[in-house]
Scaffold this motif. Sequence first.
Motif, PDB file in Angstrom:
ATOM      1  N   CYS A  15       2.330  -4.276   9.621  1.00  0.00           N
ATOM      2  CA  CYS A  15       3.458  -5.220   9.597  1.00  0.00           C
ATOM      3  C   CYS A  15       3.509  -6.024  10.893  1.00  0.00           C
ATOM      4  O   CYS A  15       3.711  -7.244  10.867  1.00  0.00           O
ATOM      5  CB  CYS A  15       4.776  -4.472   9.401  1.00  0.00           C
ATOM      6  SG  CYS A  15       5.004  -3.825   7.745  1.00  0.00           S
ATOM      7  N   TRP A  64       0.767  -8.570  10.900  1.00  0.00           N
ATOM      8  CA  TRP A  64       1.113  -9.716  10.060  1.00  0.00           C
ATOM      9  C   TRP A  64       2.078 -10.646  10.779  1.00  0.00           C
ATOM     10  O   TRP A  64       1.946 -11.864  10.697  1.00  0.00           O
ATOM     11  CB  TRP A  64       1.723  -9.231   8.741  1.00  0.00           C
ATOM     12  CG  TRP A  64       1.947 -10.345   7.777  1.00  0.00           C
ATOM     13  CD1 TRP A  64       1.059 -10.825   6.865  1.00  0.00           C
ATOM     14  CD2 TRP A  64       3.122 -11.145   7.644  1.00  0.00           C
ATOM     15  NE1 TRP A  64       1.615 -11.872   6.174  1.00  0.00           N
ATOM     16  CE2 TRP A  64       2.887 -12.088   6.631  1.00  0.00           C
ATOM     17  CE3 TRP A  64       4.354 -11.163   8.284  1.00  0.00           C
ATOM     18  CZ2 TRP A  64       3.828 -13.032   6.241  1.00  0.00           C
ATOM     19  CZ3 TRP A  64       5.299 -12.101   7.898  1.00  0.00           C
ATOM     20  CH2 TRP A  64       5.030 -13.015   6.892  1.00  0.00           C
ATOM     21  N   ILE A 110       3.331  -5.379   1.646  1.00  0.00           N
ATOM     22  CA  ILE A 110       2.694  -6.122   2.746  1.00  0.00           C
ATOM     23  C   ILE A 110       1.737  -7.171   2.195  1.00  0.00           C
ATOM     24  O   ILE A 110       1.710  -8.307   2.665  1.00  0.00           O
ATOM     25  CB  ILE A 110       1.958  -5.158   3.702  1.00  0.00           C
ATOM     26  CG1 ILE A 110       2.960  -4.263   4.433  1.00  0.00           C
ATOM     27  CG2 ILE A 110       1.112  -5.928   4.708  1.00  0.00           C
ATOM     28  CD1 ILE A 110       2.328  -3.150   5.229  1.00  0.00           C
ATOM     29  N   THR A 148       9.195  -8.117   6.836  1.00  0.00           N
ATOM     30  CA  THR A 148       8.424  -7.063   7.508  1.00  0.00           C
ATOM     31  C   THR A 148       9.342  -6.033   8.146  1.00  0.00           C
ATOM     32  O   THR A 148       9.013  -4.842   8.159  1.00  0.00           O
ATOM     33  CB  THR A 148       7.474  -7.645   8.573  1.00  0.00           C
ATOM     34  OG1 THR A 148       8.215  -8.446   9.487  1.00  0.00           O
ATOM     35  CG2 THR A 148       6.369  -8.463   7.939  1.00  0.00           C
TER      36      THR A 148
END
Length: 88
Positions: free
Chosen positions: A22, A25, A85, A37
Amino acid sequence: MASIKNLKKDINYVLGDIIEECYTWEILNPKADKKATEAIIDEAIESFDSLIDKVNAKNVENSKAHFKAINNELEETAHKLLDKINNL
């Protein structure tokens, strides 16, 4: 199941890697909204707490089945969180 210690490590590593994914990302998408997230991270932390509580439960009739169920729950949770995700 090899041991309770290894199960705890698996829970820690798997959910830790999901949280790390997360954050990765978020770094790769700096302009994107981080609320999604953050929700995934919160869910991973809640799952971690829940699974560790189940591992530490003392009054279990069939320990082998209990720990196998925890391991299966970990896998299901991990797949669910990874799908979230991937859909970001």
